[in-house]
Design a protein around this motif. Structure first.
Motif, PDB file in Angstrom:
ATOM      1  N   ARG A  35     -10.884   2.624   3.731  1.00  0.00           N
ATOM      2  CA  ARG A  35     -10.334   1.470   4.057  1.00  0.00           C
ATOM      3  C   ARG A  35     -10.711   0.158   3.757  1.00  0.00           C
ATOM      4  O   ARG A  35     -10.055  -0.884   3.073  1.00  0.00           O
ATOM      5  N   ARG A  36     -11.908  -0.058   3.851  1.00  0.00           N
ATOM      6  CA  ARG A  36     -12.608  -1.321   3.729  1.00  0.00           C
ATOM      7  C   ARG A  36     -12.742  -1.508   2.066  1.00  0.00           C
ATOM      8  O   ARG A  36     -12.483  -2.548   1.532  1.00  0.00           O
ATOM      9  N   GLN A  37     -12.967  -0.322   1.378  1.00  0.00           N
ATOM     10  CA  GLN A  37     -13.127  -0.292  -0.094  1.00  0.00           C
ATOM     11  C   GLN A  37     -11.693  -0.721  -0.825  1.00  0.00           C
ATOM     12  O   GLN A  37     -11.500  -1.341  -1.589  1.00  0.00           O
ATOM     13  N   LEU A  38     -10.509  -0.145  -0.035  1.00  0.00           N
ATOM     14  CA  LEU A  38      -9.434  -0.284  -0.721  1.00  0.00           C
ATOM     15  C   LEU A  38      -8.936  -1.809  -0.678  1.00  0.00           C
ATOM     16  O   LEU A  38      -8.268  -2.344  -1.386  1.00  0.00           O
ATOM     17  N   ARG A  39      -9.433  -2.542   0.584  1.00  0.00           N
ATOM     18  CA  ARG A  39      -9.305  -3.766   0.735  1.00  0.00           C
ATOM     19  C   ARG A  39      -9.732  -4.731  -0.328  1.00  0.00           C
ATOM     20  O   ARG A  39      -9.371  -5.775  -0.545  1.00  0.00           O
ATOM     21  N   THR A  40     -10.684  -4.127  -1.070  1.00  0.00           N
ATOM     22  CA  THR A  40     -11.383  -5.050  -2.042  1.00  0.00           C
ATOM     23  C   THR A  40     -11.189  -4.676  -3.533  1.00  0.00           C
ATOM     24  O   THR A  40     -11.546  -5.536  -4.398  1.00  0.00           O
ATOM     25  N   LEU A  41     -10.373  -3.944  -3.665  1.00  0.00           N
ATOM     26  CA  LEU A  41      -9.735  -3.578  -4.809  1.00  0.00           C
ATOM     27  C   LEU A  41      -8.741  -4.589  -5.527  1.00  0.00           C
ATOM     28  O   LEU A  41      -8.330  -5.362  -4.544  1.00  0.00           O
ATOM     29  N   ILE A  49      -3.564   2.999  -9.152  1.00  0.00           N
ATOM     30  CA  ILE A  49      -3.456   4.038  -8.014  1.00  0.00           C
ATOM     31  C   ILE A  49      -2.084   3.974  -7.410  1.00  0.00           C
ATOM     32  O   ILE A  49      -1.612   4.767  -6.727  1.00  0.00           O
ATOM     33  N   GLY A  50      -1.110   3.143  -8.149  1.00  0.00           N
ATOM     34  CA  GLY A  50       0.441   3.120  -7.722  1.00  0.00           C
ATOM     35  C   GLY A  50       0.466   2.496  -6.213  1.00  0.00           C
ATOM     36  O   GLY A  50       1.600   2.799  -5.795  1.00  0.00           O
ATOM     37  N   ILE A  51      -0.349   1.679  -5.858  1.00  0.00           N
ATOM     38  CA  ILE A  51       0.158   1.062  -4.638  1.00  0.00           C
ATOM     39  C   ILE A  51      -0.041  -0.577  -4.719  1.00  0.00           C
ATOM     40  O   ILE A  51      -0.727  -1.158  -5.584  1.00  0.00           O
ATOM     41  N   SER A  52       0.791  -1.276  -3.857  1.00  0.00           N
ATOM     42  CA  SER A  52       1.079  -2.742  -4.145  1.00  0.00           C
ATOM     43  C   SER A  52      -0.230  -3.517  -3.197  1.00  0.00           C
ATOM     44  O   SER A  52      -0.696  -2.709  -2.478  1.00  0.00           O
ATOM     45  N   ARG A  53      -0.454  -4.568  -3.495  1.00  0.00           N
ATOM     46  CA  ARG A  53      -1.315  -5.578  -2.496  1.00  0.00           C
ATOM     47  C   ARG A  53      -1.125  -5.261  -1.001  1.00  0.00           C
ATOM     48  O   ARG A  53      -1.710  -5.152  -0.335  1.00  0.00           O
ATOM     49  N   ALA A  54       0.248  -5.575  -0.729  1.00  0.00           N
ATOM     50  CA  ALA A  54       0.855  -5.477   0.462  1.00  0.00           C
ATOM     51  C   ALA A  54       0.604  -4.143   1.193  1.00  0.00           C
ATOM     52  O   ALA A  54       0.267  -4.043   2.384  1.00  0.00           O
ATOM     53  N   GLU A  55       0.892  -2.847   0.397  1.00  0.00           N
ATOM     54  CA  GLU A  55       0.706  -1.582   0.662  1.00  0.00           C
ATOM     55  C   GLU A  55      -0.869  -1.560   1.236  1.00  0.00           C
ATOM     56  O   GLU A  55      -1.269  -0.757   2.086  1.00  0.00           O
ATOM     57  N   ALA A  56      -1.601  -2.039   0.336  1.00  0.00           N
ATOM     58  CA  ALA A  56      -3.197  -1.869   0.603  1.00  0.00           C
ATOM     59  C   ALA A  56      -3.750  -2.248   1.758  1.00  0.00           C
ATOM     60  O   ALA A  56      -4.535  -2.064   2.532  1.00  0.00           O
ATOM     61  N   VAL A  57      -3.327  -3.732   1.989  1.00  0.00           N
ATOM     62  CA  VAL A  57      -3.539  -4.349   3.373  1.00  0.00           C
ATOM     63  C   VAL A  57      -2.985  -3.685   4.432  1.00  0.00           C
ATOM     64  O   VAL A  57      -3.692  -3.785   5.584  1.00  0.00           O
ATOM     65  N   LYS A  61      -5.156  -2.306   7.755  1.00  0.00           N
ATOM     66  CA  LYS A  61      -5.109  -2.665   8.938  1.00  0.00           C
ATOM     67  C   LYS A  61      -5.040  -1.520   9.784  1.00  0.00           C
ATOM     68  O   LYS A  61      -5.251  -1.663  11.182  1.00  0.00           O
ATOM     69  N   GLN A  62      -4.755  -0.441   9.628  1.00  0.00           N
ATOM     70  CA  GLN A  62      -4.669   0.830  10.442  1.00  0.00           C
ATOM     71  C   GLN A  62      -5.962   1.167  10.967  1.00  0.00           C
ATOM     72  O   GLN A  62      -7.029   0.995  10.711  1.00  0.00           O
ATOM     73  N   SER A  63      -5.754   1.752  12.338  1.00  0.00           N
ATOM     74  CA  SER A  63      -6.709   2.187  13.096  1.00  0.00           C
ATOM     75  C   SER A  63      -7.677   3.376  12.435  1.00  0.00           C
ATOM     76  O   SER A  63      -7.154   3.992  11.555  1.00  0.00           O
ATOM     77  N   THR A  64      -8.904   3.388  12.683  1.00  0.00           N
ATOM     78  CA  THR A  64      -9.756   4.184  11.973  1.00  0.00           C
ATOM     79  C   THR A  64      -9.157   5.883  12.399  1.00  0.00           C
ATOM     80  O   THR A  64      -9.092   6.562  11.437  1.00  0.00           O
ATOM     81  N   TRP A  65      -8.964   5.856  13.733  1.00  0.00           N
ATOM     82  CA  TRP A  65      -8.503   7.362  13.851  1.00  0.00           C
ATOM     83  C   TRP A  65      -7.092   7.648  13.511  1.00  0.00           C
ATOM     84  O   TRP A  65      -6.646   8.769  13.716  1.00  0.00           O
ATOM     85  N   ASN A  66      -6.420   6.762  12.879  1.00  0.00           N
ATOM     86  CA  ASN A  66      -5.140   7.007  12.545  1.00  0.00           C
ATOM     87  C   ASN A  66      -5.180   7.397  10.856  1.00  0.00           C
ATOM     88  O   ASN A  66      -4.512   6.747  10.036  1.00  0.00           O
ATOM     89  N   ALA A  67      -5.643   8.444  10.690  1.00  0.00           N
ATOM     90  CA  ALA A  67      -5.670   8.686   9.228  1.00  0.00           C
ATOM     91  C   ALA A  67      -4.653  10.069   9.113  1.00  0.00           C
ATOM     92  O   ALA A  67      -4.592  10.864   9.586  1.00  0.00           O
ATOM     93  N   PRO A  68      -4.363  10.154   8.038  1.00  0.00           N
ATOM     94  CA  PRO A  68      -3.104  11.094   7.451  1.00  0.00           C
ATOM     95  C   PRO A  68      -4.116  12.398   7.349  1.00  0.00           C
ATOM     96  O   PRO A  68      -5.168  12.524   7.073  1.00  0.00           O
ATOM     97  N   LEU A  69      -3.289  13.548   7.558  1.00  0.00           N
ATOM     98  CA  LEU A  69      -4.210  14.997   7.767  1.00  0.00           C
ATOM     99  C   LEU A  69      -4.805  15.248   6.232  1.00  0.00           C
ATOM    100  O   LEU A  69      -5.567  15.944   6.182  1.00  0.00           O
ATOM    101  N   HIS A  70      -3.971  14.597   5.259  1.00  0.00           N
ATOM    102  CA  HIS A  70      -4.594  15.216   3.879  1.00  0.00           C
ATOM    103  C   HIS A  70      -5.845  14.433   3.469  1.00  0.00           C
ATOM    104  O   HIS A  70      -6.511  14.728   2.659  1.00  0.00           O
ATOM    105  N   TRP A  71      -6.227  13.328   4.241  1.00  0.00           N
ATOM    106  CA  TRP A  71      -7.509  12.908   4.301  1.00  0.00           C
ATOM    107  C   TRP A  71      -8.589  13.485   4.866  1.00  0.00           C
ATOM    108  O   TRP A  71      -9.927  13.459   4.511  1.00  0.00           O
TER     109      TRP A  71
END
Length: 73
Positions: A35-41, A49-57, A61-71
């Protein structure tokens, strides 16, 4: 090497082992780093990768333990 039908059947019906606390901690560290790396792109990389700046931000901001299962591995 041969595998008996009985051995194969036992392995396919086995439940996954519960994750250790250490494995969970490693997973949380990896999600946080991603997530830190995503913020720096920059915008060009985000578009690749098909996402907007707003989606990346929002994702960053999501909590560390709130990760999708496919991650999770």
């Amino acid at each position: 090497m041969t595998t008996s039908v009985r051995t194969t059947a036992l392995h396919t019906n086995c439940q996954p082992k519960p994750r250790s606390v250490l494995a969970g901690l490693h997973e949380m560290i990896a999600v946080s780093r991603q997530r830190r790396q995503l913020r720096t792109l920059d915008d060009h990389m985000l578009a690749d990768i098909g996402i907007s700046r707003a989606e990346a931000v929002e994702e960053a901001k999501q909590s560390t333990w709130n990760a999708p299962l496919h991650w999770r591995k």
